[in-house]
Design an enzyme around this catalytic site. Structure first.
Site: not given
Ligand code: PBG
Ligand code: ZN
Length: 324
Positions: A195, A248
């Site tokens: 991520k 992601k």
């Molecule tokens: C938080 C989380 C995020 C997303 C999913 N879970 C955002 C972040 O890390 O701030 C992003 C999903 C998206 O942008 O569609 N743990």
């Molecule tokens: Zn988070």
């Protein structure tokens, strides 16, 4: 073989030929639909930066999930927006927390729809970070136990799968162990393994009210410039017991999806995140692109890169297109 002996256009001349030689076929089976649960009744708060999406109270959430189910989408990814936030994210692992309640309702009303629950603290902490904070530091090891508690509370509420998105080191092992010790060895873990620290999450943070109140997420999410590190992250999560590996965001990281696909033999998921969705919606609204076509092309490219499943805010619209 070279022109004029070989003519690639021969097999492009009609739709039947094109269908016959198509290498990548997007299917409704590939789609996972992210939804946002909030408390209350009859609540449907539109998310301005994500047209078509709303924060939904459980009654509406069930209706929307039913639409997905009826279109043949196999799973939803559930995010919660709690009533209260505090430093230790206690509402993330409360028995009557928003995700726990929404999970129960979904499994009660649509038992065959798979519910995947996002496991993180950021929507539930007052500081908005994905882990416990010690001064300005996000404390990795102090967070692990809380994440395991969140996952266990989701399992008790009936979730079909947990998906840790926090990016703390060692959390998959901790969650696996806690689930196993509590007779939930059947619950798979979809790990947000690679991520990236991405600006494409902007609209989501509005949707989930989860923006960090100080600093940023660079000490736990990955540097967008790195790809070898993704392989290490992924292998680590596999060693720790992940069942599905997620990359992601998706579109700016197709190279990562491709290399992970070639590297591992577990199912690979890709998260077509909020910013990827919003940009297409915005350009469509301006009349600059054909939104539906760009959507299908984007999803197909994610699958072509090697994703077995795609988390996407387009899931309903894509499922409808696939029916035509
Ligand atoms: C938080 C989380 C995020 C997303 C999913 N879970 C955002 C972040 O890390 O701030 C992003 C999903 C998206 O942008 O569609 N743990
Ligand atoms: Zn988070």
């Amino acid at each position: 073989m070279l022109f004029p002996d070989y003519r690639p256009r021969r097999l492009r001349q009609n739709d039947a030929f094109r269908r016959m030689i198509r290498e990548t076929k997007l299917s409704v089976d590939d789609l996972i639909f992210p939804i946002f649960a909030i408390s209350g009744k009859g609540v449907k708060n539109p998310i301005p930066s994500m047209p078509g999406h709303c924060q939904l109270s459980t009654d509406h959430l069930v209706k929307t999930a039913k639409k997905a189910y009826e279109l043949g989408i196999p799973a939803v990814m559930l995010f919660g927006i709690p009533d209260k936030k505090d430093p230790l994210a206690t509402s993330a692992y409360a028995k009557d927390g928003i995700v726990q309640k929404a999970t129960k309702a979904l499994k009660d009303k649509i038992p065959d729809l798979v519910v995947i629950t996002d496991v993180c603290l950021c929507q539930y902490t007052d500081h908005g970070h994905c882990g416990v904070v010690d001064g300005n530091i996000i404390d990795n090891d102090a967070t692990l136990d809380l994440l395991a508690r969140v996952a266990l509370s989701h399992a008790k509420a009936g979730t079909d799968m947990v998906a840790p998105s926090d990016m703390m080191d060692g959390r998959v092992a901790e969650i696996r162990q806690t689930l196993d010790e509590n007779d939930f060895s059947n619950i798979p873990i979809m790990s947000y393994a690679a991520k990236y620290c991405s600006a494409y999450y902007g609209p989501f943070r509005e949707a989930a009210d989860s923006a960090p109140q100080f600093g940023d997420r660079r000490t736990y999410q990955m540097d967008p410039a790195n790809s070898l590190e993704a392989i290490r992250e992924v292998n680590m999560d596999i060693e720790e017991g992940a069942d599905i590996i997620m990359i992601k965001p998706a579109l700016p990281y197709l190279d990562i999806i491709h290399s992970i696909r070639n590297e591992i033999d577990l199912p690979v998921a890709a998260y077509n995140v909020s910013g990827e969705y919003s940009m297409i919606k915005a350009a469509e609204k301006m009349g600059w692109i054909d939104g539906k076509k760009v959507m299908m092309e984007s999803l197909t490219s994610i699958k072509r890169a090697g994703a077995d499943m795609i988390l996407t805010y387009f899931a309903l619209e894509a499922a409808e297109e696939l029916r035509k």
